[in-house]
Scaffold this motif. Structure first.
Motif, PDB file in Angstrom:
ATOM      1  N   GLN A 127       0.871  -1.164   0.000  1.00  0.00           N
ATOM      2  CA  GLN A 127       0.000   0.000   0.000  1.00  0.00           C
ATOM      3  C   GLN A 127       0.908   1.214   0.000  1.00  0.00           C
ATOM      4  O   GLN A 127       1.849   1.299   0.793  1.00  0.00           O
ATOM      5  CB  GLN A 127      -0.909   0.014   1.223  1.00  0.00           C
ATOM      6  N   VAL A 128       0.648   2.149  -0.920  1.00  0.00           N
ATOM      7  CA  VAL A 128       1.456   3.347  -1.066  1.00  0.00           C
ATOM      8  C   VAL A 128       0.610   4.550  -0.682  1.00  0.00           C
ATOM      9  O   VAL A 128      -0.495   4.718  -1.193  1.00  0.00           O
ATOM     10  CB  VAL A 128       1.946   3.501  -2.526  1.00  0.00           C
ATOM     11  N   ILE A 129       1.118   5.379   0.255  1.00  0.00           N
ATOM     12  CA  ILE A 129       0.437   6.603   0.670  1.00  0.00           C
ATOM     13  C   ILE A 129       1.191   7.779   0.052  1.00  0.00           C
ATOM     14  O   ILE A 129       2.387   7.948   0.286  1.00  0.00           O
ATOM     15  CB  ILE A 129       0.424   6.757   2.211  1.00  0.00           C
ATOM     16  N   VAL A 130       0.476   8.580  -0.743  1.00  0.00           N
ATOM     17  CA  VAL A 130       1.085   9.691  -1.472  1.00  0.00           C
ATOM     18  C   VAL A 130       0.473  11.011  -1.007  1.00  0.00           C
ATOM     19  O   VAL A 130      -0.744  11.118  -0.863  1.00  0.00           O
ATOM     20  CB  VAL A 130       0.850   9.525  -2.996  1.00  0.00           C
ATOM     21  N   ASN A 131       1.323  12.015  -0.776  1.00  0.00           N
ATOM     22  CA  ASN A 131       0.869  13.371  -0.485  1.00  0.00           C
ATOM     23  C   ASN A 131       0.366  13.934  -1.813  1.00  0.00           C
ATOM     24  O   ASN A 131       1.147  14.139  -2.730  1.00  0.00           O
ATOM     25  CB  ASN A 131       2.028  14.206   0.069  1.00  0.00           C
ATOM     26  N   GLU A 132      -0.959  14.183  -1.915  1.00  0.00           N
ATOM     27  CA  GLU A 132      -1.524  14.636  -3.187  1.00  0.00           C
ATOM     28  C   GLU A 132      -1.046  16.033  -3.575  1.00  0.00           C
ATOM     29  O   GLU A 132      -0.975  16.357  -4.748  1.00  0.00           O
ATOM     30  CB  GLU A 132      -3.056  14.602  -3.138  1.00  0.00           C
ATOM     31  N   THR A 133      -0.715  16.849  -2.593  1.00  0.00           N
ATOM     32  CA  THR A 133      -0.258  18.210  -2.877  1.00  0.00           C
ATOM     33  C   THR A 133       1.101  18.201  -3.562  1.00  0.00           C
ATOM     34  O   THR A 133       1.315  18.878  -4.567  1.00  0.00           O
ATOM     35  CB  THR A 133      -0.177  19.035  -1.579  1.00  0.00           C
ATOM     36  N   THR A 134       2.033  17.394  -3.023  1.00  0.00           N
ATOM     37  CA  THR A 134       3.396  17.369  -3.560  1.00  0.00           C
ATOM     38  C   THR A 134       3.622  16.224  -4.546  1.00  0.00           C
ATOM     39  O   THR A 134       4.586  16.252  -5.312  1.00  0.00           O
ATOM     40  CB  THR A 134       4.420  17.229  -2.419  1.00  0.00           C
ATOM     41  N   GLY A 135       2.777  15.180  -4.493  1.00  0.00           N
ATOM     42  CA  GLY A 135       2.965  14.011  -5.341  1.00  0.00           C
ATOM     43  C   GLY A 135       4.042  13.073  -4.841  1.00  0.00           C
ATOM     44  O   GLY A 135       4.435  12.135  -5.523  1.00  0.00           O
ATOM     45  N   VAL A 136       4.530  13.305  -3.608  1.00  0.00           N
ATOM     46  CA  VAL A 136       5.632  12.523  -3.041  1.00  0.00           C
ATOM     47  C   VAL A 136       5.081  11.363  -2.193  1.00  0.00           C
ATOM     48  O   VAL A 136       4.141  11.538  -1.422  1.00  0.00           O
ATOM     49  CB  VAL A 136       6.541  13.421  -2.178  1.00  0.00           C
ATOM     50  N   VAL A 137       5.690  10.184  -2.351  1.00  0.00           N
ATOM     51  CA  VAL A 137       5.321   9.026  -1.537  1.00  0.00           C
ATOM     52  C   VAL A 137       5.767   9.294  -0.097  1.00  0.00           C
ATOM     53  O   VAL A 137       6.936   9.559   0.164  1.00  0.00           O
ATOM     54  CB  VAL A 137       5.968   7.733  -2.081  1.00  0.00           C
ATOM     55  N   GLU A 138       4.804   9.210   0.840  1.00  0.00           N
ATOM     56  CA  GLU A 138       5.082   9.438   2.259  1.00  0.00           C
ATOM     57  C   GLU A 138       5.328   8.134   3.008  1.00  0.00           C
ATOM     58  O   GLU A 138       6.117   8.092   3.931  1.00  0.00           O
ATOM     59  CB  GLU A 138       3.882  10.141   2.923  1.00  0.00           C
ATOM     60  N   HIS A 139       4.596   7.061   2.608  1.00  0.00           N
ATOM     61  CA  HIS A 139       4.635   5.804   3.358  1.00  0.00           C
ATOM     62  C   HIS A 139       4.394   4.647   2.392  1.00  0.00           C
ATOM     63  O   HIS A 139       3.557   4.736   1.509  1.00  0.00           O
ATOM     64  CB  HIS A 139       3.534   5.839   4.423  1.00  0.00           C
ATOM     65  N   LEU A 140       5.131   3.584   2.584  1.00  0.00           N
ATOM     66  CA  LEU A 140       4.974   2.357   1.825  1.00  0.00           C
ATOM     67  C   LEU A 140       4.822   1.236   2.832  1.00  0.00           C
ATOM     68  O   LEU A 140       5.684   1.045   3.691  1.00  0.00           O
ATOM     69  CB  LEU A 140       6.200   2.117   0.940  1.00  0.00           C
ATOM     70  N   MET A 141       3.699   0.495   2.753  1.00  0.00           N
ATOM     71  CA  MET A 141       3.499  -0.646   3.657  1.00  0.00           C
ATOM     72  C   MET A 141       3.552  -1.924   2.833  1.00  0.00           C
ATOM     73  O   MET A 141       2.832  -2.070   1.846  1.00  0.00           O
ATOM     74  CB  MET A 141       2.157  -0.572   4.380  1.00  0.00           C
ATOM     75  N   VAL A 142       4.435  -2.827   3.244  1.00  0.00           N
ATOM     76  CA  VAL A 142       4.592  -4.129   2.585  1.00  0.00           C
ATOM     77  C   VAL A 142       3.744  -5.128   3.353  1.00  0.00           C
ATOM     78  O   VAL A 142       3.884  -5.272   4.565  1.00  0.00           O
ATOM     79  CB  VAL A 142       6.082  -4.571   2.598  1.00  0.00           C
ATOM     80  N   MET A 143       2.833  -5.832   2.642  1.00  0.00           N
ATOM     81  CA  MET A 143       1.919  -6.769   3.318  1.00  0.00           C
ATOM     82  C   MET A 143       2.443  -8.172   3.337  1.00  0.00           C
ATOM     83  O   MET A 143       3.141  -8.626   2.567  1.00  0.00           O
ATOM     84  CB  MET A 143       0.559  -6.703   2.642  1.00  0.00           C
TER      85      MET A 143
END
Length: 143
Positions: A127-143
């Motif tokens: 699961q990838v969490i992206v800051n929509e304002t900057t377009g930068v990936v904030e968090h990556l969760m490996v399941m």
């Protein structure tokens, strides 16, 4: 800060760049009806008729997410790896998206423990969490 969440399977990884085949979690109805709950990457749930064609092909897989074991004390050797796992079927949408994982992004496993980008491989469910304002990936969760 507005964020976007993307869930799927890593289909390619080169350095800090990953290609993700996007999907959504599918929850079966317990009443035995022909409807199922589809949960998208943002946690929004939609009830719609079950698409048995989707479940018959290669576009569906099951993710196994370890669940925390509340009975075990944290920090003990006995609690490590003993948590029960929950199986979540994921249906792929056919959409593919590329992400660059920056050096400062938080990378964790499903239990919340920090891991390195080396834990992400082709075939990993993430699961990838992206800051929509900057377009930068904030968090990556490996399941």
């Amino acid at each position: 800060m507005k964020i976007a969440s993307y869930m799927g399977q890593v289909s390619d990884k080169v350095g800090n760049d990953i290609t993700l085949s996007l999907g959504e979690i599918v929850l079966d109805s317990s009443e035995g009806s022909d409807e199922v709950a589809y949960v998208d990457e943002n946690g929004n749930q939609e009830i719609r008729p079950r698409d048995d064609e989707a479940f018959a092909g290669e576009n569906t897989t099951t993710i196994i997410v370890p669940m925390p074991d509340d009975a075990a004390e944290s920090g003990t050797d006995e609690s490590a790896g003993n948590a029960p796992a929950e199986q979540l079927p994921i249906e792929f949408t056919g959409e593919v998206r590329d992400f660059t994982i920056p050096a400062g992004a938080k990378i964790t496993n499903a239990m919340g423990k920090e891991v390195s980008l080396d834990a992400v491989n082709k075939g990993s469910l993430v699961q990838v969490i992206v800051n929509e304002t900057t377009g930068v990936v904030e968090h990556l969760m490996v399941m």
